[in-house]
Motif scaffolding. Structure first.
Motif, PDB file in Angstrom:
ATOM      1  N   PRO A  58      38.319  27.014 -35.614  1.00  0.00           N
ATOM      2  CA  PRO A  58      37.614  27.616 -34.308  1.00  0.00           C
ATOM      3  C   PRO A  58      37.229  29.200 -34.851  1.00  0.00           C
ATOM      4  CG  PRO A  58      39.619  26.420 -33.945  1.00  0.00           C
ATOM      5  CD  PRO A  58      39.561  26.384 -35.440  1.00  0.00           C
ATOM      6  N   PHE A  59      38.120  29.692 -35.485  1.00  0.00           N
ATOM      7  CA  PHE A  59      37.488  30.974 -35.875  1.00  0.00           C
ATOM      8  C   PHE A  59      36.207  31.092 -36.813  1.00  0.00           C
ATOM      9  CE2 PHE A  59      37.610  34.576 -39.368  1.00  0.00           C
ATOM     10  CZ  PHE A  59      37.612  35.522 -38.397  1.00  0.00           C
ATOM     11  N   VAL A  60      36.119  30.416 -37.599  1.00  0.00           N
ATOM     12  CA  VAL A  60      34.873  30.629 -38.462  1.00  0.00           C
ATOM     13  C   VAL A  60      33.653  30.084 -37.641  1.00  0.00           C
ATOM     14  CG1 VAL A  60      33.724  29.411 -40.120  1.00  0.00           C
ATOM     15  CG2 VAL A  60      36.053  29.881 -40.623  1.00  0.00           C
ATOM     16  N   LEU A  61      33.891  28.897 -36.556  1.00  0.00           N
ATOM     17  CA  LEU A  61      32.842  28.592 -35.686  1.00  0.00           C
ATOM     18  C   LEU A  61      32.422  29.828 -34.713  1.00  0.00           C
ATOM     19  CD1 LEU A  61      34.008  24.859 -34.676  1.00  0.00           C
ATOM     20  CD2 LEU A  61      31.888  25.646 -36.414  1.00  0.00           C
ATOM     21  N   ASN A  62      33.274  30.702 -34.370  1.00  0.00           N
ATOM     22  CA  ASN A  62      32.957  31.728 -33.620  1.00  0.00           C
ATOM     23  C   ASN A  62      32.229  32.757 -34.253  1.00  0.00           C
ATOM     24  OD1 ASN A  62      34.012  30.520 -30.954  1.00  0.00           O
ATOM     25  ND2 ASN A  62      36.075  31.157 -31.668  1.00  0.00           N
ATOM     26  N   SER A 111      26.867  26.151 -23.721  1.00  0.00           N
ATOM     27  CA  SER A 111      27.711  25.109 -24.270  1.00  0.00           C
ATOM     28  C   SER A 111      28.955  25.536 -24.073  1.00  0.00           C
ATOM     29  CB  SER A 111      27.162  24.813 -25.620  1.00  0.00           C
ATOM     30  OG  SER A 111      28.147  23.858 -26.145  1.00  0.00           O
ATOM     31  N   PRO A 112      30.216  24.721 -23.913  1.00  0.00           N
ATOM     32  CA  PRO A 112      31.450  25.232 -23.997  1.00  0.00           C
ATOM     33  C   PRO A 112      31.953  25.216 -25.479  1.00  0.00           C
ATOM     34  CG  PRO A 112      31.289  22.983 -23.230  1.00  0.00           C
ATOM     35  CD  PRO A 112      30.084  23.366 -23.353  1.00  0.00           C
ATOM     36  N   ALA A 116      27.339  26.478 -33.566  1.00  0.00           N
ATOM     37  CA  ALA A 116      27.200  25.792 -34.691  1.00  0.00           C
ATOM     38  C   ALA A 116      27.714  24.288 -34.556  1.00  0.00           C
ATOM     39  CB  ALA A 116      27.664  26.168 -36.135  1.00  0.00           C
ATOM     40  N   LEU A 117      28.911  24.260 -33.863  1.00  0.00           N
ATOM     41  CA  LEU A 117      29.597  22.877 -33.665  1.00  0.00           C
ATOM     42  C   LEU A 117      28.683  22.167 -32.660  1.00  0.00           C
ATOM     43  CD1 LEU A 117      31.978  21.101 -33.916  1.00  0.00           C
ATOM     44  CD2 LEU A 117      32.901  22.155 -31.898  1.00  0.00           C
ATOM     45  N   PHE A 118      28.038  22.438 -31.805  1.00  0.00           N
ATOM     46  CA  PHE A 118      27.144  21.855 -30.724  1.00  0.00           C
ATOM     47  C   PHE A 118      26.121  21.242 -31.455  1.00  0.00           C
ATOM     48  CE2 PHE A 118      23.791  21.301 -27.705  1.00  0.00           C
ATOM     49  CZ  PHE A 118      24.417  20.636 -26.744  1.00  0.00           C
TER      50      PHE A 118
END
Length: 219
Positions: A58-62, A111-112, A116-118
């Protein structure tokens, strides 16, 4: 062919359609162009390194969302100041950047999930966000054509192959990671080499720009 002669006050260049000089404003434009590339390349390299080293936490994605914003800002700055003789091509690359940036911003705010994840979960969103990478590929192509740089020759096909392969789902994760790492390293090499390149070649033949502008006004 552009040649230069030294006068007592300034350097006079002989272009295809006449003589021209390079002003401080011209030089500042090149510095801004290269600075934008450096910001984009550094952001991309940091994001790729974090993702490959730490994984999709989660940290990296943010952090990737923030780095993507810097990447887009740097690229947009470069596209404002890059010297391209064909004005329609220049405007097209800027339009690609705008479409990709707007689409990515819309996803990031709606997006919630992190951007990158989306995109990873919905590969076809690259049909929108991917326009920003198409603009970047345009810069690679221009630099490969004008300066015969090996890294940009490699990047020009590598980027669309990776993105199209990702959308089609034909590459295993190991190949995606290899391509992504290669992209980030070659991009960093490209941006670093631009720092040490002489400024006048990036300005190009200003007599061509003047000729094209005169032709436009006559039409």
């Amino acid at each position: 062919m552009v040649t230069a002669s030294q006068s007592t006050e300034t350097v006079i260049y002989q272009g295809q359609f006449g003589e021209f000089t390079i002003t401080d404003r011209d030089r500042q434009g090149v510095i801004i162009y290269r600075s934008g590339l450096a910001v984009a390349a550094l952001s991309f390299l940091l994001g790729t390194s974090l993702l490959l080293w730490q994984g999709a936490t989660p940290f990296v994605l943010n952090i990737l969302t923030v780095l993507f914003a810097f990447f887009a800002l740097g690229l947009g700055t470069s596209l404002l100041t890059i010297h391209i003789y064909l004005v329609p091509l220049h405007r097209l690359l800027q339009m690609f950047w705008l479409v990709g940036t707007v689409f990515s911003t819309a996803i990031a705010f709606s997006s919630p999930e992190p951007l990158a994840l989306f995109v990873y979960k919905h590969p076809l969103t690259l049909l929108g966000t991917g326009f920003i990478f198409a603009a970047l590929t345009g810069i690679y192509f221009k630099e490969a054509f004008c300066f015969n740089r090996l890294e940009t020759k490699l990047l020009t096909p590598l980027v669309p192959i990776l993105l199209l392969g990702f959308m089609a789902g034909i590459f295993p994760s190991e190949i995606q990671q290899l391509f992504l790492a290669s992209w980030s390293i070659l991009f960093a090499v490209f941006a670093l080499r631009k720092v040490f390149q002489a400024i006048p070649p990036d300005i190009g033949d200003k007599s061509v720009f003047s000729y094209l502008e005169n032709q436009k006004q006559q039409n």
